[in-house]
Design a protein around this motif. Structure first.
Motif: not given
Lengths: 346, 346, 346, 346
Positions: A113-117, A269-289
């Protein structure tokens, strides 16, 4: 010719070179030195690398990430081995079969689900040992950070490495974004790779601000006894190597590598913060890098791409990938997310 | 770290980068462009290259000469083909078997006095056609200039190409030093390769003053239909390609490539003039490009190497190779030959 | 040495050779003929083969099924291609990575409930065309009968072939058990392969009663223009080929191949009929050819194997595989199922 | 179909199978045994083989000589190694580049007058050690008997093996005709191979009267630890192996192999005796095994070939090769030489 100065979110290799790296390249452009790495600049680079990873490593410059990955495999496998990796790994989907062709090995993939073995996933391919009809499991290959922008904790790596070693397999890390992983975890490069049990590392600096600087690093010198021949035969030995070496020196002698990685991670991280504010946009992975994955309205994609180039990750789900870089600016993020918000709102 | 500023005669890849090339690299270090060659700088470079070789060529950047040679072969051969070349060719003695490993082809060599193939020599391997037990002759590969510092005249090439084509073979040119050859003959790059019948060219600019800039150029686009996959699978596709492309643009948009080649050729000629004055030194090859081959007293070699690094070509005959570069200075030559004269006189 | 005359259900290659085949081998053991297939017996065999598959085929003897499969792929692919197949296919799980090593291609697998590909499953890998980072889909490979004992209907094959051809892919059939499939469907060999659109066939007679008799058959001669070199370079060219050729002649000149296949299919059907009567034994696949797959009580397996050797198919589910052969006798089936019933009842 | 019962001198693989071998094949055609070599017949064959070569060998059946040679190389080399051999060796001229393709190694050849390597000839390629640009000498491969019908004395082999081992190389023997060599020297198979220092042997029985029976034999088990995977991945693992194993048992359990070899050697000697009597026919190689090389009038060749098929060895010199077999009869020789004499006399 018109200059392209706009910064996008397509890939962390769409940026240029960090100014300090460029300066280092300029600074060594005088006189003659012996080619192919037998020069003082390369010696110095390896010395600095050893400060990070330990004095008993063995390290070799190569041209690109595919070269680093394929030659890593070639060094620690036989042609009848299999390489266990994720379905989304770069070695599986973005190297046009280079690992298979050069090494003869079979890639065995697992969905994640997340690219991790995980050990459980690896275990699904751990059979057929000693049975000559079956490719013999030989390598576990994982990416740090993953192609999905997630990061392995050292303890997660350790569990995988212990399991692999227990069964006689080597563990390879595709470290095209290892700097982002180390910065994300606030750990050393060594802590997120060698100390967790990794045997051989594709160490990537290109995405961190180098022009071209990738290495294969062996944490057990027994594995690299004849690697110089593999590199040459694998078409990955550069002649004017000083220009590669000083890139490493520039990034690793102080903590420039970490600054660059921290910066690009922060921009993600900033990008993720901003896009979650936008309706109909859904982040699908943890933003760790430095990557952000999101599902966005399908109709918006081509319009957004006109202004900021980026790649669609999964057509079927309308999932996109946005990568940040050492040179991404806050204003790039705000402009981008503003446009996205506007397009979604139309 | 102490800087190495002394210039030697070991290889034309021991020099750095021409200042104009370095400037070009610096000048494109801003903003983002799409990676892997889909950028305006690469488009511009290919446009300029077409001015030299014709509008209907197909050209691909690769990392180094071995990559260029091996992928050229891969593009125009099947694994059961043989490649006919000289015993002294780079592909035979200096690539650690990379052609064999990647392509599966067999190299068939001929001895030559001067590094140059002839139809007679090629003919010695032209048998076994249609006989499945025998590797099928598929490629003639020659080097322009040769590894022995000699240069093929266009008419010599034409005879070879006509013969090869008549028998269904393709002709590959290893042009690591094609600029030196063209300068030597006062001809265009095209005249010394494509117009003589060559099918595929390893075009080298690294030895001409680039940091790293090699290409595979196809003179028949039918041969390159799927080359992009071969390059990628062959681990030779660079991400930040703009930094390679501008090197080509810098060297080929004006006649910098020719100036550099003429200069290094002149330095080799000067070196040859000076050394023939020295007793017990005998030049063994025509000096037509930027290399000088000479037999010198055996005892002198290590003493001379202490001051100016160079390679012994043939241990058994005490034959050495001296290469000049775009940055070799007259004073380098005079100092070197003075020391040689002194050592010989001792 | 003690003779082993017991017949088991381990594999259809554990049997010997049909007496008629053995007689044919004996009958040609006199005099000299030219080696490597240029002999009248091979000419005759190919003539007979053409009666089955059409006069315009091109066919080559090879040593074994892996050789037939790998060389089929080599003939119709480039190294940067991918081969789409089922997870359970022989090429994926039982050839130790031979396809990858020799061809350089990547195998892309799909899970199936019954060993059969469908367009939907194939489509999941049909992307990345023209994108050089991605292995280019080049071949669909399917097995007739499948490794799970099921059989493709001609119309099922046709849909797959049309789809594959529409997208520029070739279709390969692993016909190690094509005789069983044709017998099962009461169709000709041609109807269950060529006429459905297959491009290249691994034609296996070993499991049908031959000592060793496998071929690669091309239904488009354009694909085989240089196959003789691939076979030789692929170490699959036999010298005393008459002894292979007459096996084909023996099996195909009358309908011996069909009798053998019908018989083994009947024995599998009988076996299935008998085992379904036994409690706690559950057949898991349709019995359409000569294999029976069943889940049986785990504790019974080693006890049953002591008397009749067979393989466990899926350890985790206690699923076993039983194969019948041209020489399986009704009494073998009854003894076996009686023992199974007894063991289950304990 | 008309039967070909005429015996010629084209190759020792144009004959059929010795009757005792054929009987052995017939005798094991009953019942089921496990496939792929895990059967009592193979166990017995290996036991008998150990009587000849020593209890600590490791041996594997393969399909043909090319398979035996290529897999031998694969087992004891890395892809960056070179293989030193004669220009006339089978691996160089008659295997369509199979060694290069499968192993990636480079073949380095030496010209010889008689098909025999010497230390001096090998030494010409023993340079570039530890230099990554150069293929690393890894294997010396020689043929016993040679492709020119000559035979190495044990002491000649020992000198070569000692030299090779001293420099870290392995020695491979292509023993397609080792039986002829041992018979010629009146020594054991072991004396002409293992005891002289050979590391790995391609052991051929096909030319000695088998239908198909070749093996790779390792005299140091450390070299074969993973050979079973190489054989499988190399497409050389047979399923119904009992039929190969009993051929070995038949030939080696008594001294049938030696009788067959002595006979064919005697026929070659007789042939040589007869042809020397004929004017304008000149024997060009010592007749030490079962081959006769001769220069004969050019015009005679096609006329003679009409009656007795054989191969021209060197077109330019009108040199032909005549091979005898276990089934060559004295009358074949007399008829052949009578016709030759007649044709020459015309």
């Amino acid at each position: 010719m018109e200059r392209i100065t706009k910064r996008g979110f397509a890939s962390d290799n769409n940026s240029g070179v960090h100014p300090a790296v460029m300066k280092a390249i300029n600074d060594v452009n005088e006189g003659h030195v012996v080619g192919y790495g037998d020069d003082p600049f390369t010696e110095e680079a390896i010395r600095i690398l050893k400060n990070h990873f330990g004095a008993d490593i063995d390290a070799y410059f190569v041209f690109n990430g595919t070269g680093a990955n394929v030659l890593s495999f070639d060094a620690v496998s036989k042609a009848y081995n299999s390489i266990i990796c994720t379905e989304t790994s770069h070695i599986n989907v973005d190297e046009c079969g280079a690992p298979e062709r050069f090494t003869g090995c079979k890639l065995l993939t697992v969905p994640t689900p997340d690219g991790k073995l995980t050990v459980e996933k690896i275990a699904s391919h751990m059979h057929g040992f000693d049975f000559e009809h079956h490719s013999q499991p030989g390598i576990v290959s994982l990416s740090q950070a993953t192609e999905l922008g997630t990061v392995y904790l050292p303890e997660e790596l350790k569990i995988i490495c212990d399991y692999a070693h227990h069964h006689g397999l080597k563990v390879h890390m595709d470290g095209a974004r290892i700097c982002n992983a180390a910065a994300s975890l606030d750990l050393s490069l060594r802590a997120v790779s060698r100390d967790a049990g990794i045997d051989v590392l594709s160490f990537g600096l290109t995405k961190n601000g180098a022009m071209q600087c990738e290495l294969v690093i062996f944490f057990d010198q027994a594995l690299s006894a004849d690697f110089k021949y593999l590199r040459k035969q694998g078409m990955q030995l550069g002649s004017k190597m000083r220009f590669m070496s000083v890139q490493l020196t520039s990034l690793l002698s102080d903590d420039l590598w970490r600054q660059n990685a921290l910066h690009s991670n922060r921009m993600a991280a900033l990008l993720a913060e901003e896009v979650v504010k936008i309706p109909r946009v859904k982040i699908t992975q943890k933003v760790e890098a430095n990557g952000v994955f999101a599902v966005i309205p399908r109709s918006v994609i081509p319009l957004l791409q006109k202004e900021f180039f980026f790649y669609v990750w999964d057509e079927s789900r309308s999932e996109v990938r946005w990568m940040t870089s050492f040179d991404t600016q806050e204003e790039d993020v705000y402009k981008f997310t503003a446009l996205l918000a506007e397009l979604v709102a139309r």
